[in-house]
Each structure stands twice: as structure tokens, then as C-alpha cells.
Design a protein around this motif. Structure first.
Motif, short mmCIF file in Angstrom:
data_model
loop_
_atom_site.label_atom_id
_atom_site.label_comp_id
_atom_site.label_asym_id
_atom_site.label_seq_id
_atom_site.Cartn_x
_atom_site.Cartn_y
_atom_site.Cartn_z
N VAL A 15 0.85 -1.20 0.00
CA VAL A 15 0.00 0.00 0.00
C VAL A 15 0.88 1.24 0.00
O VAL A 15 1.85 1.32 0.77
CB VAL A 15 -0.92 0.01 1.24
CG1 VAL A 15 -1.67 1.33 1.35
CG2 VAL A 15 -1.91 -1.15 1.18
N ALA A 16 0.55 2.19 -0.86
CA ALA A 16 1.28 3.47 -0.91
C ALA A 16 0.28 4.61 -0.73
O ALA A 16 -0.78 4.62 -1.36
CB ALA A 16 2.03 3.62 -2.23
N VAL A 17 0.63 5.55 0.15
CA VAL A 17 -0.16 6.77 0.32
C VAL A 17 0.58 7.88 -0.44
O VAL A 17 1.72 8.20 -0.12
CB VAL A 17 -0.31 7.14 1.81
CG1 VAL A 17 -1.14 8.43 1.95
CG2 VAL A 17 -0.96 6.00 2.59
N VAL A 18 -0.09 8.42 -1.48
CA VAL A 18 0.56 9.41 -2.36
C VAL A 18 -0.12 10.76 -2.19
O VAL A 18 -1.34 10.88 -2.30
CB VAL A 18 0.47 8.95 -3.84
CG1 VAL A 18 1.14 9.96 -4.75
CG2 VAL A 18 1.08 7.57 -4.02
N GLU A 19 0.71 11.78 -1.90
CA GLU A 19 0.19 13.14 -1.75
C GLU A 19 1.03 14.08 -2.60
O GLU A 19 2.26 14.08 -2.50
CB GLU A 19 0.28 13.54 -0.27
CG GLU A 19 -0.39 14.86 0.05
CD GLU A 19 -0.34 15.18 1.53
OE1 GLU A 19 -0.19 16.37 1.86
OE2 GLU A 19 -0.45 14.25 2.36
N LEU A 26 4.51 3.91 3.09
CA LEU A 26 4.52 2.59 2.45
C LEU A 26 4.17 1.55 3.49
O LEU A 26 4.73 1.56 4.59
CB LEU A 26 5.90 2.28 1.88
CG LEU A 26 6.26 2.82 0.50
CD1 LEU A 26 7.75 2.62 0.23
CD2 LEU A 26 5.44 2.14 -0.59
N HIS A 27 3.25 0.68 3.16
CA HIS A 27 2.88 -0.42 4.06
C HIS A 27 2.97 -1.71 3.27
O HIS A 27 2.44 -1.80 2.16
CB HIS A 27 1.46 -0.24 4.60
CG HIS A 27 1.25 1.07 5.32
ND1 HIS A 27 1.40 1.19 6.68
CD2 HIS A 27 0.93 2.31 4.86
CE1 HIS A 27 1.16 2.45 7.03
NE2 HIS A 27 0.87 3.14 5.94
N ILE A 28 3.65 -2.69 3.83
CA ILE A 28 3.81 -3.99 3.17
C ILE A 28 3.41 -5.10 4.13
O ILE A 28 3.82 -5.09 5.30
CB ILE A 28 5.26 -4.20 2.68
CG1 ILE A 28 5.63 -3.14 1.63
CG2 ILE A 28 5.45 -5.60 2.10
CD1 ILE A 28 7.06 -3.19 1.16
N GLU A 29 2.62 -6.03 3.65
CA GLU A 29 2.24 -7.19 4.47
C GLU A 29 2.40 -8.44 3.63
O GLU A 29 1.82 -8.55 2.55
CB GLU A 29 0.79 -7.05 4.95
CG GLU A 29 0.35 -8.20 5.83
CD GLU A 29 -1.06 -8.00 6.35
OE1 GLU A 29 -1.20 -7.43 7.46
OE2 GLU A 29 -2.02 -8.38 5.66
N PHE A 275 2.90 4.79 -11.11
CA PHE A 275 3.08 5.95 -10.23
C PHE A 275 4.50 6.06 -9.67
O PHE A 275 4.74 6.81 -8.73
CB PHE A 275 2.05 5.91 -9.09
CG PHE A 275 0.63 6.10 -9.56
CD1 PHE A 275 0.09 7.38 -9.66
CD2 PHE A 275 -0.15 5.02 -9.94
CE1 PHE A 275 -1.21 7.56 -10.11
CE2 PHE A 275 -1.45 5.20 -10.39
CZ PHE A 275 -1.98 6.49 -10.48
N GLY A 276 5.44 5.28 -10.23
CA GLY A 276 6.85 5.39 -9.84
C GLY A 276 7.16 4.94 -8.43
O GLY A 276 8.14 5.40 -7.83
N ILE A 277 6.35 4.04 -7.90
CA ILE A 277 6.53 3.66 -6.50
C ILE A 277 7.63 2.61 -6.33
O ILE A 277 8.30 2.57 -5.30
CB ILE A 277 5.19 3.19 -5.89
CG1 ILE A 277 4.25 4.40 -5.83
CG2 ILE A 277 5.36 2.61 -4.50
CD1 ILE A 277 2.82 4.10 -5.65
#
Length: 494
Positions: A15-19, A26-29, A275-277
């Protein structure tokens, strides 16, 4: 405003939170490495340690978990101080738990490194707007919620709802920040859901053996809707139809306000590539972070603490040197706060800003740093500048950092970040041959080592090797082993 991107695969959810086009969190599970925080187990006391006021609890994990006296329900206090009757004295842990005892426990900190999970017997279950405390009776309100009057109104509503929902009024609740504008119906739904969940946990606790997992927290995708999605969220985009449907069903039941923001990504390119993450993740694992001005940060994570060093680099844009330093530090303040979130760095953090002569510059940088840290969902505390010009801070650590999750120490240097030179290894070998020659009497010594070491023994160190061979009266042969690391060698007695 921000967007949330969910990249789902059977083995991993990211999961990426983009602002404003920049990744903030960044959250990884990973399915096989899910965090344990929030899990409730039926544990068995394996050992009580009075000297540490702690106990080791077996909960079915690889390592025994750890329960401190402060995390026992009720706090374990009794009145009666030797000098003062109004002071609460802790009840020793050995008077509260005993070996072989069965306890319902909850994980409050994941196992990190060699440490087992940390436990509490004070159970809490998180809902959408409320946290349920089944062993307590009080109603708590988040301090971030509005005014004192608003909090008291919410407390009165909750007392009415908890007393009438099932007629018993059992259990306490804490209202989360997103409960401020909740309707009575929404709060009542959350209360019913949490009590139903607790009843199921309690029933399992009676019927199951010790070491059983009684309750598991929501998965990462579900927690996105419960915890990360708010009014500032424009969209939650997910790239899996299967998970989109599952999330929509979950959202309609528990987070109806966020389901409208769910969006299924159908593009051909992977959502994180678009989104270049992926590049951002790679940068978040590097020591060096470049600033737009030309300055840069060096971030080093150790067992004890994390250090951040700020450097001007190639930035010479300001009118004088003081302004250059000040502007670099101001930019670094925002970049550091973002990197702490991105890398999920916790514990003690020491920031070495570039030394500033003027006190107002120091205070302005500190104010900017605190402002940027204010965006963090995780609790942070910041001290002022020390005499050495360092800023000390802490950030609550509950899960592994991004680097610890995605990487492991280098097998060659074992995390030291450096290896011995080939010459140092040569001298280690020469000393070892001399040591063994005094104990054993082989026909020949054979040295097996990496190519660089063998090459040096044949070239620059050949004279020393020949001298040693003459001294011990034995031949020394050399053999290259390509799989050996620079420091690895073996001496074979032939």
C-alpha cells in the motif's frame, strides 16, 4: 488530499499513500510474515522472572513471548506504602501469575530481531470508530476530538448507547478520532460488532487448548479502509478484481463512508510502476537521500538507534553561507519526517543538522521539523538541540522497518558494512599456519581461499610465504575457491 494505491498479490499486499505526487507512506504485508500486533492468544506461563518483574508466555510462536508486570490487567497495584498510605505500590508479578497458568494475552509489539513478542493481558479490539476494552467499564475519548464540550457530549451518547445496546452495558470503549461526526446508528453498529467479536473470542478461549490463536487483526487491505481512509482521501485504487469485491463487501459492512472511494485499477501496466513507487521503494532502502537543493541526507539504522546526517552537498544557491545552511536544514526537516514514515523507522533517532550560528535559525528549523512530524500517524516526541547541536527524538516502534522487512544483513560482512583487505586475510593465514605447525606435523599445508587472497600470496606476499615455508620446514600450496567470501579461508593438513 491524498490517494491510496493497493497492489495485491497472493503472497504480498503493498500500500502506498501518495500526496502531491510524492509517496508519503509505504505499508507492506506478506502472507507468510503477517504482523502479530493485535492478535489474541490463549497462552501458558512458562517461566516467571521476579528479578525482571516479567514472565515468559508460550503462545505457539517460535520464541516465548514476554509479559511485563506493567502490562497485566489492572496495573497490579495495591495501596500501602511503607511511609505513605496514599501511594499505590506495584504487586510483584510472582504474586499475580504462576508457572503453568493459562492466560488470555494480546500482542502489543511484534517480535523484533532476537526479542520475542511483547504481550499484555489488557485486551482491546479495534473497530471502525471505537476500541473495545472488554475488561474495563469506562468510556475514553481521543484527546484529538474537538473541544471539552464535544468530548463530554460523545461520552454521554456512548453511555446511553452502551447501556441500551444489549441491556448489560458490559465493557469499556475508547472513541477514535473518526467517531467525532458519527451518528448513533453507526456507533451502535460498531458496539454490536465489537461485542459479538469478543463473545466469539471468549467462547474459543473456553473450548480451545493453550497456544491457540483466538483472534487476528484485519489484513492490510481491510485496515486501509478502517484506518487510513478519511475525508482527505480522494481515492483508494486496487489492482485486483477479487480483492476489490472483497473490500467492497467489507466496506459496506464496516466502513460504508469509504466504499464510494474504492476504485478498481484496470490498466495494463502494474499500478506501482505507473506511479513510480517501485523506484521510491528502492530509494527508501538506500543510505543516501538527495534533496532538491543539492544537499543530501545519510541515514544509518543500527540496533540501538537511527542516525540522520544532513549535508549541504552541491547547494550554493543562497546569498551567504548561513542562508545556505539554513535553507538546507529547512528542506531536510521535511525530508527527514517523510523518510521516517516511508522507512517506518522507530525507536531513538538522532538528527545531525548542519551547525547553525543563529539561534532564530535553530528555532525555525526545529519548528518546521515538529510541524512536518505532525503529519505522522505514529507517535513522535522531539527534544530541542543538545549542546553538541544534535536533535534527539523518538518514534514509536510497533512493526519492523522497511529495510528489516525487505532486506537481510550481507552474508559477507554480516552487517558491518566493510570487509578485511586481502592483505589482512593473508596475514591471518600466515599466523594460522605458524600456529598449526607448532601443534601438527603434516607433509604439506594447503591454503584454500578466495581468488584475491591467493593472487596476493602468489605476488606481493610471495616472499613472506616462502620465508614462512622455510621456517616451518614444510611446503605450502595454494588453491582458489570461487565460492569463498573475501574473508573466508581454510587450511588443510595434507
Amino acid at each position: 488530499m491524498h490517494d491510496i494505491l493497493i497492489n495485491w498479490a497472493p503472497q504480498e499486499t503493498r500500500v502506498a499513500v501518495v500526496e502531491n505526487g510524492a509517496v508519503q507512506e509505504l505499508h507492506i504485508e506478506r502472507t507468510l510474515e503477517r504482523g502479530l500486533v493485535g492478535n489474541i492468544y490463549l497462552g501458558k506461563v512458562a517461566r516467571v522472572l521476579p528479578g525482571m518483574q516479567s514472565a515468559f508466555i508460550e503462545v505457539g510462536l517460535e520464541r516465548a513471548a514476554f509479559l511485563h508486570v506493567a502490562d497485566l490487567h489492572g496495573g497490579g497495584h495495591q495501596h500501602g506504602h511503607p511511609a505513605r498510605s496514599d501511594v499505590a505500590v506495584p504487586v510483584p508479578i510472582e504474586r499475580q501469575v504462576f508457572e503453568g497458568q493459562t492466560l488470555m494475552v494480546q500482542v502489543i509489539k511484534d517480535p523484533i530481531g532476537t526479542k520475542g513478542a511483547r504481550l499484555s493481558t489488557q485486551i482491546s479490539i479495534a473497530g471502525r470508530m471505537l476500541v473495545f476494552l472488554p475488561q474495563d467499564t469506562h468510556i475514553g475519548i481521543s484527546q484529538k476530538i474537538g473541544s471539552h464540550e464535544t468530548r463530554e457530549q460523545l461520552r454521554t451518547r456512548m453511555q446511553r448507547l452502551t447501556a441500551t445496546t444489549d441491556g448489560t452495558g458490559t465493557g469499556g470503549f475508547i472513541l477514535r478520532t473518526n467517531a467525532e461526526d458519527a451518528s448513533d446508528a453507526e456507533l451502535a453498529d460498531d458496539i454490536a460488532y465489537l461485542r459479538k467479536t469478543w463473545n466469539a473470542i471468549r467462547a474459543l478461549g473456553v473450548s480451545k487448548p493453550t497456544g491457540t490463536l483466538l483472534h487476528e487483526d484485519l489484513n492490510l487491505a481491510e485496515r486501509v479502509l478502517r484506518d487510513l481512509t478519511n475525508e482527505a482521501t480522494q481515492s483508494v485504487r486496487i489492482d485486483s478484481k477479487l480483492q476489490f469485491d472483497a473490500l467492497k463487501a467489507f466496506g459496506e459492512t464496516f466502513t460504508p463512508g469509504s466504499t464510494a472511494k474504492l476504485d478498481l485499477y484496470k490498466g495494463e501496466r502494474p499500478i506501482f510502476d505507473l506511479f513510480g513507487i517501485e523506484e521510491e521503494i528502492a530509494r527508501a532502502l538506500a543510505r543516501r537521500v538527495d534533496l532538491k537543493s543539492g544537499g543530501y541526507l545519510i541515514i544509518d539504522q543500527t540496533e540501538a538507534l537511527t542516525t540522520v546526517d544532513v549535508n549541504t552537498g552541491g547547494f550554493v544557491g543562497a546569498r551567504n553561507f548561513d542562508d545556505t545552511i539554513f535553507k538546507t536544514n529547512l528542506e531536510a526537516a521535511g525530508a527527514i519526517a517523510r523518510q521516517l514514515r516511508l522507512r517506518n523507522l522507530g525507536g531513538i533517532i538522532i538528527v545531525d543538522f548542519i551547525d547553525m550560528v543563529r539561534d532564530e535559525h535553530q528555532q525555525a528549523v526545529l519548528a518546521e521539523f515538529r510541524k512536518q512530524l505532525g503529519k505522522d500517524r505514529t507517535k513522535t516526541t522531539v527534544s530541542g538541540f543538545t549542546q553538541l547541536g544534535l536533535v534527539e527524538m523518538t518514534r514509536k516502534r510497533t512493526r519492523e522497518s522497511l529495510a528489516h522487512m525487505l532486506c537481510q544483513p550481507c552474508p559477507t560482512c554480516e552487517g558491518r558494512g566493510q570487509v578485511k583487505t586481502a592483505r589482512s586475510v593473508c596475514y591471518d593465514i600466515l599466523r594460522e599456519i605458524l600456529r598449526e605447525a607448532r601443534q601438527f606435523n603434516p607433509k604439506e599445508f594447503r591454503v584454500v581461499a578466495s581468488a584475491a587472497v591467493v593472487e596476493m600470496l602468489l605476488d606481493e606476499e610471495s616472499q613472506h610465504l616462502a620465508g614462512l615455508s622455510d621456517f616451518i620446514g614444510k611446503p605450502v600450496s595454494l588453491s582458489t575457491e570461487p565460492s569463498f567470501s573475501p574473508e573466508q579461508y581454510d587450511i588443510v593438513l595434507m
